[in-house]
Design a protein around this motif. Sequence first.
Motif, PDB file in Angstrom:
ATOM      1  N   SER A  51     -35.403  52.749   0.625  1.00  0.00           N
ATOM      2  CA  SER A  51     -34.590  52.478   1.806  1.00  0.00           C
ATOM      3  C   SER A  51     -33.491  53.517   1.904  1.00  0.00           C
ATOM      4  N   VAL A  52     -33.475  54.251   3.009  1.00  0.00           N
ATOM      5  CA  VAL A  52     -32.490  55.310   3.199  1.00  0.00           C
ATOM      6  C   VAL A  52     -31.921  55.164   4.604  1.00  0.00           C
ATOM      7  N   GLU A  53     -30.623  55.294   4.713  1.00  0.00           N
ATOM      8  CA  GLU A  53     -29.939  55.210   6.011  1.00  0.00           C
ATOM      9  C   GLU A  53     -30.567  56.194   7.016  1.00  0.00           C
ATOM     10  N   GLY A  54     -30.852  55.702   8.217  1.00  0.00           N
ATOM     11  CA  GLY A  54     -31.379  56.585   9.265  1.00  0.00           C
ATOM     12  C   GLY A  54     -32.884  56.758   9.234  1.00  0.00           C
ATOM     13  N   GLU A  55     -33.537  56.138   8.251  1.00  0.00           N
ATOM     14  CA  GLU A  55     -34.995  56.210   8.190  1.00  0.00           C
ATOM     15  C   GLU A  55     -35.541  54.791   8.133  1.00  0.00           C
ATOM     16  N   PRO A  56     -36.800  54.611   8.550  1.00  0.00           N
ATOM     17  CA  PRO A  56     -37.393  53.277   8.377  1.00  0.00           C
ATOM     18  C   PRO A  56     -37.531  52.964   6.885  1.00  0.00           C
ATOM     19  N   ASP A  57     -37.519  51.671   6.552  1.00  0.00           N
ATOM     20  CA  ASP A  57     -37.796  51.295   5.161  1.00  0.00           C
ATOM     21  C   ASP A  57     -39.255  51.619   4.842  1.00  0.00           C
ATOM     22  N   LEU A  58     -39.495  51.995   3.596  1.00  0.00           N
ATOM     23  CA  LEU A  58     -40.878  52.152   3.152  1.00  0.00           C
ATOM     24  C   LEU A  58     -41.270  50.846   2.458  1.00  0.00           C
ATOM     25  N   LEU A  59     -42.246  50.134   3.055  1.00  0.00           N
ATOM     26  CA  LEU A  59     -42.633  48.813   2.536  1.00  0.00           C
ATOM     27  C   LEU A  59     -43.942  48.895   1.768  1.00  0.00           C
ATOM     28  N   PHE A  60     -44.002  48.170   0.665  1.00  0.00           N
ATOM     29  CA  PHE A  60     -45.262  48.055  -0.058  1.00  0.00           C
ATOM     30  C   PHE A  60     -46.146  47.023   0.638  1.00  0.00           C
ATOM     31  N   ILE A  61     -47.439  47.305   0.723  1.00  0.00           N
ATOM     32  CA  ILE A  61     -48.376  46.401   1.389  1.00  0.00           C
ATOM     33  C   ILE A  61     -49.230  45.692   0.335  1.00  0.00           C
ATOM     34  N   ASP A  62     -49.159  44.350   0.331  1.00  0.00           N
ATOM     35  CA  ASP A  62     -49.887  43.568  -0.669  1.00  0.00           C
ATOM     36  C   ASP A  62     -51.378  43.439  -0.368  1.00  0.00           C
ATOM     37  N   LEU A  63     -51.703  43.404   0.915  1.00  0.00           N
ATOM     38  CA  LEU A  63     -53.114  43.210   1.270  1.00  0.00           C
ATOM     39  C   LEU A  63     -53.423  43.968   2.554  1.00  0.00           C
ATOM     40  N   HIS A  64     -54.461  44.780   2.493  1.00  0.00           N
ATOM     41  CA  HIS A  64     -54.885  45.567   3.654  1.00  0.00           C
ATOM     42  C   HIS A  64     -56.298  45.129   4.021  1.00  0.00           C
ATOM     43  N   ALA A  98     -54.055  55.507   2.113  1.00  0.00           N
ATOM     44  CA  ALA A  98     -53.650  56.623   1.252  1.00  0.00           C
ATOM     45  C   ALA A  98     -52.472  56.284   0.347  1.00  0.00           C
ATOM     46  N   THR A  99     -51.578  55.389   0.803  1.00  0.00           N
ATOM     47  CA  THR A  99     -50.313  55.222   0.075  1.00  0.00           C
ATOM     48  C   THR A  99     -49.989  53.778  -0.314  1.00  0.00           C
ATOM     49  N   GLN A 100     -50.716  52.805   0.249  1.00  0.00           N
ATOM     50  CA  GLN A 100     -50.450  51.364   0.080  1.00  0.00           C
ATOM     51  C   GLN A 100     -49.042  50.982   0.537  1.00  0.00           C
ATOM     52  N   THR A 101     -48.483  51.820   1.396  1.00  0.00           N
ATOM     53  CA  THR A 101     -47.151  51.537   1.942  1.00  0.00           C
ATOM     54  C   THR A 101     -47.164  51.829   3.442  1.00  0.00           C
ATOM     55  N   LEU A 102     -46.098  51.408   4.099  1.00  0.00           N
ATOM     56  CA  LEU A 102     -45.951  51.673   5.524  1.00  0.00           C
ATOM     57  C   LEU A 102     -44.466  51.834   5.830  1.00  0.00           C
ATOM     58  N   PRO A 103     -44.074  52.932   6.516  1.00  0.00           N
ATOM     59  CA  PRO A 103     -42.681  53.028   6.945  1.00  0.00           C
ATOM     60  C   PRO A 103     -42.465  52.092   8.134  1.00  0.00           C
ATOM     61  N   GLN A 104     -41.488  51.228   8.044  1.00  0.00           N
ATOM     62  CA  GLN A 104     -41.255  50.233   9.093  1.00  0.00           C
ATOM     63  C   GLN A 104     -39.764  50.065   9.348  1.00  0.00           C
ATOM     64  N   ALA A 105     -39.402  50.113  10.627  1.00  0.00           N
ATOM     65  CA  ALA A 105     -38.017  49.810  10.989  1.00  0.00           C
ATOM     66  C   ALA A 105     -37.831  48.301  10.900  1.00  0.00           C
ATOM     67  N   ARG A 106     -36.702  47.879  10.379  1.00  0.00           N
ATOM     68  CA  ARG A 106     -36.480  46.449  10.179  1.00  0.00           C
ATOM     69  C   ARG A 106     -36.325  45.723  11.519  1.00  0.00           C
ATOM     70  N   PRO A 107     -37.202  44.763  11.802  1.00  0.00           N
ATOM     71  CA  PRO A 107     -37.086  44.057  13.084  1.00  0.00           C
ATOM     72  C   PRO A 107     -35.925  43.074  13.066  1.00  0.00           C
ATOM     73  N   LYS A 108     -35.558  42.577  14.251  1.00  0.00           N
ATOM     74  CA  LYS A 108     -34.572  41.503  14.342  1.00  0.00           C
ATOM     75  C   LYS A 108     -35.266  40.188  13.998  1.00  0.00           C
ATOM     76  N   THR A 109     -34.468  39.150  13.768  1.00  0.00           N
ATOM     77  CA  THR A 109     -35.056  37.853  13.406  1.00  0.00           C
ATOM     78  C   THR A 109     -34.839  36.844  14.529  1.00  0.00           C
ATOM     79  N   MET A 110     -35.828  35.989  14.718  1.00  0.00           N
ATOM     80  CA  MET A 110     -35.729  34.933  15.732  1.00  0.00           C
ATOM     81  C   MET A 110     -36.271  33.627  15.153  1.00  0.00           C
ATOM     82  N   ALA A 111     -35.597  32.552  15.466  1.00  0.00           N
ATOM     83  CA  ALA A 111     -36.101  31.231  15.095  1.00  0.00           C
ATOM     84  C   ALA A 111     -36.604  30.541  16.359  1.00  0.00           C
ATOM     85  N   VAL A 112     -37.810  29.992  16.283  1.00  0.00           N
ATOM     86  CA  VAL A 112     -38.298  29.111  17.341  1.00  0.00           C
ATOM     87  C   VAL A 112     -38.397  27.730  16.710  1.00  0.00           C
ATOM     88  N   THR A 113     -37.532  26.839  17.118  1.00  0.00           N
ATOM     89  CA  THR A 113     -37.507  25.504  16.536  1.00  0.00           C
ATOM     90  C   THR A 113     -38.155  24.520  17.502  1.00  0.00           C
TER      91      THR A 113
END
Lengths: 471, 202
Positions: free
Chosen positions: A17-30, A154-169
């Motif tokens: 995780s680096v400021e100004g870049e998307p987080d690099l996330l590990f992917i558990d299942l593809h 190739a990498t088992q990861t994905l660069p992803q910008a952190r989305p906002k969160t929403m609750a639907v109750t």
Amino acid sequence: MGKTLSEKVWDEHVVRSVEGEPDLLFIDLHLIHEVTSPQAFDGLRLAGRQVRRPDLTLATEDHNVPTLDWDKPIADPVSRTQVETLRRNCEEFGVRLHPLGDIEQGIVHVVGPQLGLTQPGMTIVCGDSHTSTHGAFGAIAHGIGTSEVEHVLATQTLPQARPKTMAVTVNGSLPEGVTAKDLILYLITQEGTGGGQGFIVEYRGQAIRELSMEARMTVCNMSIEWGAKAGMIAPDEVTFAYLADKPEAPKGAEWDAALAHWRTLVTDDDAVFDKEVVVDAADITPWVTWGTNPGQGAPLGGTVPSPEDFEDASDKVAAENALRYMDLEAGTPLREVRVDTVFVGSCTNGRLEDLREAAAVIKGHKVADGTRMLVVPGSARVRLEAEAEGLDLVFKEAGAEWRGAGCSMCLGMNPDTLAPGERSASTSNRNFEGRQGKGGRTHLVSVPVAAATAIRGTLSSPADLQTVGSN
Amino acid sequence: MEKFTTHTGVGVPLRRSDVDTDQIIPAEYLKRVTRTGFEDGLFAAWRNDPSFVLNNPVYAEGSVLVAGPNFGTGSSREHAVWALQNYGFKAVLSPRFGDIFRGNSGKAGLLAGTVDEKVVQRLWDHLDENPGATVTVDLESRTVRAGDGPDAIEDSFDIDDYTRWRLLEGLDDIGITLGHEADIAAYEANRPSWKAATLPAS
């Protein structure tokens, strides 16, 4: 401040995780299938790259396979080439594949859960937008494009910008005869096709807690239809009971360790969502779409709306276009709309519970003259389990067609399509123009509405059958 | 991936909202195993309508698509991006994009710029009044321009910083990520043993 469920799962998968870049996330299942993967494997070959984690990758054949004669070579040569390409790629790169004829073959979003590979707290991706289905287990699961498929291979990861969160109750209990499908169709009508955009949505509240695992998958499946990045439901005893006997679920001490972790996957009481939507379950009734996007829906008991009913100028134009395409007159009671084809199946509603529900409605009735009904199990395992319960006989006796497993009429890619001008009541997820075949007209419905519609030949709910019976 | 700095080309007004990826390219065209040749499937159903904008020869060289809100919703098919690129489009402007489509565009090198709905309306009007007029999409300054004189249109568009940088540099995402190999390996080493696997441990 506490964390939401999605923030917890996200944070557990950050590789970098680096400021100004998307987080690099590990992917558990593809999860992969034949349609969106061939160009990705080609890319790997061109660059001389390997699949980094074949042990976290699973392939099956679903979009482009026939549901009749599935035990014979695929008749369409272009489709056959695509399926054979997947088989060759899996062989070459060492990826586990469940091909046609295998008991675990089927729609990729039915297969992952039935194997127990879909588990709480995971990150799951697939080159298919309905990957959101797996969020029902408390996983972050979303669709990706082919370039991203190649990236994950190739990498088992994905660069992803952190989305906002929403609750639907969803407060209160769903009324009798109202299903998870009606709930999500209702929500999409309220929020519009772009309402969830940029958010990971957590569905919560009493009505959600009361849903079975399969019904939760129906809700999360259609998260993408209102634009959400992903949809999630916190895992609970329903989730754990579903997973306990699945073949790929952890066993023994591993299960205990996993369970201890899964129990932490809830939104903290003091966590704050970026947006909250509250729905009263009592407001929801059997819901159907009348237009050409999933947000153009109305109560089954209502009428086809008029473009004048919409305030927003682009909604007005969209409604005009939709009514023209759907060949519907404003003001027509939806119950009077005649349907040519009923489709029960897809990653939205093609699981065993759905087939039981359809069979319960249709048992002892006949499919209406001039209407055809296709019942397509989501996987070969679902098909065999349904047959073991005799559900296939119920459908066949009613005059419905009982098919092999696949995406079938959800998307107009395999032999199961609507003819131009043909109208369907479909338990699938998209009513876009031509989605089920060029010129085809789709009404999205729940399983009980689909089954009742097959019997009456017009959009109907099981309650309408009782009225007929008492006359 | 080719670098994208600025592009000027024929603007195509697509006066539609909620253009899902099934409209951009229907599923029957997705059976191919290549990345090219999808231009024949672009807006396939609408191409049968003689009044559809792309059937006007003036737009044959169209390369900047100006669309209504919610462009590219629905299916994750990257074929939608390829079909637009194979046809000759370099940029798409819309007030709102489907998330997956926008992501796919960034990966494949198609610029997806988010513009204000009012700007789309002005561009539509300008392009309808001046069929075949060009639109300039300047990624360095994140500016869209069309026309000249007092009625000239000049406004900003949004694109996230990271995608902009990658497009400007023409960088391959996978190459960037593989540069973080040590981080990935370190993460993998700490994954709990109960995590699901599709193959037995070797």
